[in-house]
Write a protein that holds these residues in place. Sequence first.
Motif, PDB file in Angstrom:
ATOM      1  N   GLY A  57       0.884  -1.245   0.015  1.00 19.32           N
ATOM      2  CA  GLY A  57      -0.021  -0.123  -0.068  1.00 19.32           C
ATOM      3  C   GLY A  57       0.918   1.169   0.077  1.00 19.32           C
ATOM      4  N   GLY A  58       2.003   1.157  -0.421  1.00 20.65           N
ATOM      5  CA  GLY A  58       2.900   2.227  -0.318  1.00 20.65           C
ATOM      6  C   GLY A  58       3.719   2.448   0.995  1.00 20.65           C
ATOM      7  N   THR A  59       3.263   1.710   1.810  1.00 20.21           N
ATOM      8  CA  THR A  59       3.918   1.969   2.921  1.00 20.21           C
ATOM      9  C   THR A  59       5.553   1.673   3.180  1.00 20.21           C
ATOM     10  N   ILE A  60       6.541   2.759   3.905  1.00 20.44           N
ATOM     11  CA  ILE A  60       7.623   2.652   3.781  1.00 20.44           C
ATOM     12  C   ILE A  60       8.345   1.886   4.747  1.00 20.44           C
ATOM     13  N   TYR A  61       9.252   1.085   4.328  1.00 21.04           N
ATOM     14  CA  TYR A  61       9.941   0.083   5.162  1.00 21.04           C
ATOM     15  C   TYR A  61      11.211   0.466   5.278  1.00 21.04           C
ATOM     16  N   PRO A  62      12.239   0.012   6.576  1.00 23.92           N
ATOM     17  CA  PRO A  62      13.499   0.301   6.474  1.00 23.92           C
ATOM     18  C   PRO A  62      14.342   0.161   5.109  1.00 23.92           C
ATOM     19  N   ILE A  63      14.114  -0.878   4.478  1.00 24.30           N
ATOM     20  CA  ILE A  63      15.003  -0.999   3.147  1.00 24.30           C
ATOM     21  C   ILE A  63      14.433   0.118   1.890  1.00 24.30           C
ATOM     22  N   GLY A  64      13.293   0.579   2.320  1.00 19.38           N
ATOM     23  CA  GLY A  64      12.637   1.574   1.368  1.00 19.38           C
ATOM     24  C   GLY A  64      13.477   2.825   1.438  1.00 19.38           C
ATOM     25  N   VAL A  65      13.673   3.395   2.725  1.00 15.70           N
ATOM     26  CA  VAL A  65      14.304   4.292   3.291  1.00 15.70           C
ATOM     27  C   VAL A  65      15.773   4.350   2.719  1.00 15.70           C
ATOM     28  N   LYS A  66      16.396   3.241   2.874  1.00 15.35           N
ATOM     29  CA  LYS A  66      17.712   3.160   2.445  1.00 15.35           C
ATOM     30  C   LYS A  66      17.974   3.231   1.201  1.00 15.35           C
ATOM     31  N   LYS A  67      16.866   2.692   0.422  1.00 20.10           N
ATOM     32  CA  LYS A  67      17.037   2.735  -1.297  1.00 20.10           C
ATOM     33  C   LYS A  67      17.034   4.289  -1.573  1.00 20.10           C
ATOM     34  N   GLN A  68      16.049   5.067  -0.852  1.00 20.23           N
ATOM     35  CA  GLN A  68      15.949   6.523  -1.286  1.00 20.23           C
ATOM     36  C   GLN A  68      17.084   7.204  -0.885  1.00 20.23           C
ATOM     37  N   LEU A  69      17.724   6.929  -0.091  1.00 24.66           N
ATOM     38  CA  LEU A  69      18.867   7.554   0.546  1.00 24.66           C
ATOM     39  C   LEU A  69      19.882   7.360  -0.364  1.00 24.66           C
ATOM     40  N   ARG A  70      20.106   5.919  -0.961  1.00 24.17           N
ATOM     41  CA  ARG A  70      21.037   5.857  -1.985  1.00 24.17           C
ATOM     42  C   ARG A  70      20.851   6.515  -3.209  1.00 24.17           C
ATOM     43  N   ALA A  71      19.580   6.830  -3.501  1.00 29.32           N
ATOM     44  CA  ALA A  71      19.469   7.351  -4.737  1.00 29.32           C
ATOM     45  C   ALA A  71      19.736   8.976  -4.761  1.00 29.32           C
ATOM     46  N   GLN A  72      19.496   9.241  -3.092  1.00 29.69           N
ATOM     47  CA  GLN A  72      19.992  10.892  -3.251  1.00 29.69           C
ATOM     48  C   GLN A  72      21.425  10.748  -3.212  1.00 29.69           C
ATOM     49  N   GLU A  73      22.213  10.257  -2.599  1.00 31.73           N
ATOM     50  CA  GLU A  73      23.659  10.210  -2.510  1.00 31.73           C
ATOM     51  C   GLU A  73      24.270  10.114  -3.920  1.00 31.73           C
ATOM     52  N   ILE A  74      23.580   9.295  -4.691  1.00 35.86           N
ATOM     53  CA  ILE A  74      24.015   9.107  -6.258  1.00 35.86           C
ATOM     54  C   ILE A  74      23.943  10.603  -6.943  1.00 35.86           C
ATOM     55  N   ALA A  75      22.694  11.400  -6.787  1.00 33.61           N
ATOM     56  CA  ALA A  75      22.361  12.562  -7.071  1.00 33.61           C
ATOM     57  C   ALA A  75      23.273  13.613  -6.567  1.00 33.61           C
ATOM     58  N   MET A  76      23.840  13.532  -5.159  1.00 33.02           N
ATOM     59  CA  MET A  76      24.897  14.440  -4.709  1.00 33.02           C
ATOM     60  C   MET A  76      26.163  14.148  -5.512  1.00 33.02           C
ATOM     61  N   GLN A  77      26.726  12.829  -5.536  1.00 32.78           N
ATOM     62  CA  GLN A  77      28.108  12.601  -6.099  1.00 32.78           C
ATOM     63  C   GLN A  77      28.155  13.057  -7.479  1.00 32.78           C
ATOM     64  N   ASN A  78      26.913  12.893  -8.370  1.00 28.64           N
ATOM     65  CA  ASN A  78      27.120  13.000  -9.967  1.00 28.64           C
ATOM     66  C   ASN A  78      26.369  14.467 -10.401  1.00 28.64           C
ATOM     67  N   ARG A  79      25.749  14.995  -9.400  1.00 25.47           N
ATOM     68  CA  ARG A  79      25.004  16.175  -9.444  1.00 25.47           C
ATOM     69  C   ARG A  79      24.089  16.099 -10.718  1.00 25.47           C
ATOM     70  N   LEU A  80      23.050  15.218 -10.028  1.00 23.01           N
ATOM     71  CA  LEU A  80      21.917  14.923 -11.221  1.00 23.01           C
ATOM     72  C   LEU A  80      20.667  15.682 -10.524  1.00 23.01           C
ATOM     73  N   VAL A  81      19.774  16.023 -11.518  1.00 23.52           N
ATOM     74  CA  VAL A  81      18.463  16.516 -11.015  1.00 23.52           C
ATOM     75  C   VAL A  81      17.618  15.197 -10.554  1.00 23.52           C
ATOM     76  N   SER A  82      17.004  15.574  -9.311  1.00 24.60           N
ATOM     77  CA  SER A  82      16.100  14.448  -8.816  1.00 24.60           C
ATOM     78  C   SER A  82      14.606  14.845  -9.060  1.00 24.60           C
ATOM     79  N   VAL A  83      14.114  13.628  -9.468  1.00 29.05           N
ATOM     80  CA  VAL A  83      12.530  13.770  -9.652  1.00 29.05           C
ATOM     81  C   VAL A  83      11.803  12.661  -8.846  1.00 29.05           C
ATOM     82  N   TYR A  84      11.077  13.218  -7.785  1.00 32.00           N
ATOM     83  CA  TYR A  84      10.205  12.139  -7.096  1.00 32.00           C
ATOM     84  C   TYR A  84       8.732  12.121  -7.384  1.00 32.00           C
TER      85      TYR A  84
END
Length: 606
Positions: free
Chosen positions: A189-216
């Motif tokens: 139902g779209g509920t966020i689990y711990p692994i989902g938080v970790k996955k979103q944080l990794r996507a943001q880290e990649i955006a920072m490292q490579n200076r990529l626009v982020s779309v949510y």
Amino acid sequence: MWNSVALCSICKPSPHPASLLLPRLPALAHAFQRTCMGFSSDKQLAQTAQNGTRSALPGCSVSGKAKRSRCAQMYPPLDGRVLSVHRHVFEENLRNSEAVIKRYSELLQVVSKGGGENAVLRHTQRNKKLFVRERLKLLLDDESFLELSPLAGLSMPYGDVPAAGCLTGIGKICGIWCVFVANDATVKGGTIYPIGVKKQLRAQEIAMQNRLVSVYLVDSGGAFLPLQSELFPDKLHGGRIFYNEAILSAMKIPQVAVVCGSCVAGGAYVPTMAEEAVIVDKIGTLFLAGPPLVRAATGEYVSPEDLGGATLHSRVSGCSDHFASSEKEAYECVRNIISTLNYEPVPEELVEHDPPLYRSDELLGLAPRDYSCTLPVKLVLSRLLDGSRFQEFKADYGTTLVTGFGHVEGHLVGVVANNGELSHDAALKGNHFVQLCSHRGIPILFFQNTAPHAAEPTSISQAEAQANRLKAQASMMAAVACAAVPKITIVIGGCFGSESYAMCGRSFSPNFLFLWPNARVALVDSRHLSVVSQAGDSDCTDESELKHLKQKLEEESSAFYSSARLWDDGVILPQNTRKVIAQCLQIIEQQKYQVLPPHHYPVMRM
């Protein structure tokens, strides 16, 4: 791992119809006819490489990259022939690759269905919303995209959470490479689990490292409360997502959000902290507590639309900047926003590059079943580098580490590849080469297949040699950690112990890290556990306990176990490696074309 928007086409790994070497025996015979008999001499191999060069197109200006590519055609070609003495190892590796790839395809099929057939029907028919992969079709350009960690969330202690409940990856929008984070509301139902938080944080880290626009693409039911202790309180838990949004904005990395479903509790902060937000009428809602909690607290009945719908947030609260009457209109709006960012797409230069001299599907026989089945790593490089050409550095020194320069689809790269145990000389050589790449601004590719366990010293001289080796490895670790260039790590075999750190493992923050399906990731190899236990705690020598520990290590060291827990950015097929690396290099290169204003503060929303 490498997907088209229409389907998880990672299951379609190669343009060659026989890329999986199935049926195996005819293709195997063809591979060995090619690799063992195709080139009769080094002279003929070099001549073939020279004949493969192409002249620049008439009328086209020659860029710096094109000039470098021409110079690269002078690099000596690698001899990628698999000797007949190695045929039995090739066959054994091939059988293992077929087995793990079959398992890999089965797991991807599970992931591609989201929360299951019934959940998808409920999401699309009853709730009138698009499935997450259909949303990406409308958002992204009509090209393949790189999906990150598609196997995340499988077989977790709290159950299966396919794709960790959200799709993340990198794709083009109006020609600009962008990171996307798209919630899949069909999973829990779209509920966020711990692994989902970790996955979103990794996507943001990649955006920072490579200076990529982020779309949510936000369609979230908030945190899964029974696991709140693993989601809320710590530094790298849910709140870090919002912290990163502020930091990304201060770094002049744009963020755009689409409210395309329910955004409850913590999920409500994602669009309100983005620089621009779009909300979809009738299906997009935004509130900290929904109608059931309002009724429980006040006894008042209120509809989701009146409490936090598109009209309210576009006309009254100002939480949304754009009102969209449909999901299609919302994604068109996002594409228009991306076109206003003053970003220049990476120019598509007509740089000529030759394909490798050897077939990429032959990598399946070079993917080691275990460390004892490892073949020379130059056989792997000859199937990945342009024209199989490689300018080797210190070829005769520290030969258990291969270092040198090559090109991948025209991109100049430094290569650091395990070719045995990381000895004292090999580590000093790696240290020297990594510093060269850092000073010259050349991205580094690490091909990791580390030794499972070093033998214990039995004399003072051996202990001294081991101490010297550790010091040399420490110097290489320091060089890798401080190298201010992009780093991409591919685990092609084992990822064991401290040697994996020197080869830019996960803790050394490579821009991207991928595994082949045969890879093993563990502190020690389970096959060498008996040696370790004898040298360590005597209490661990009980046979039944040792057997249980071996089984546990065997299970926990598989590539799929690793990827499910986001210890990497995904599993890729060996024959797709060159394509994935080339696309990663393009993604990294985009930041060269950004226009950055001088101020250093985030966008403050009303």
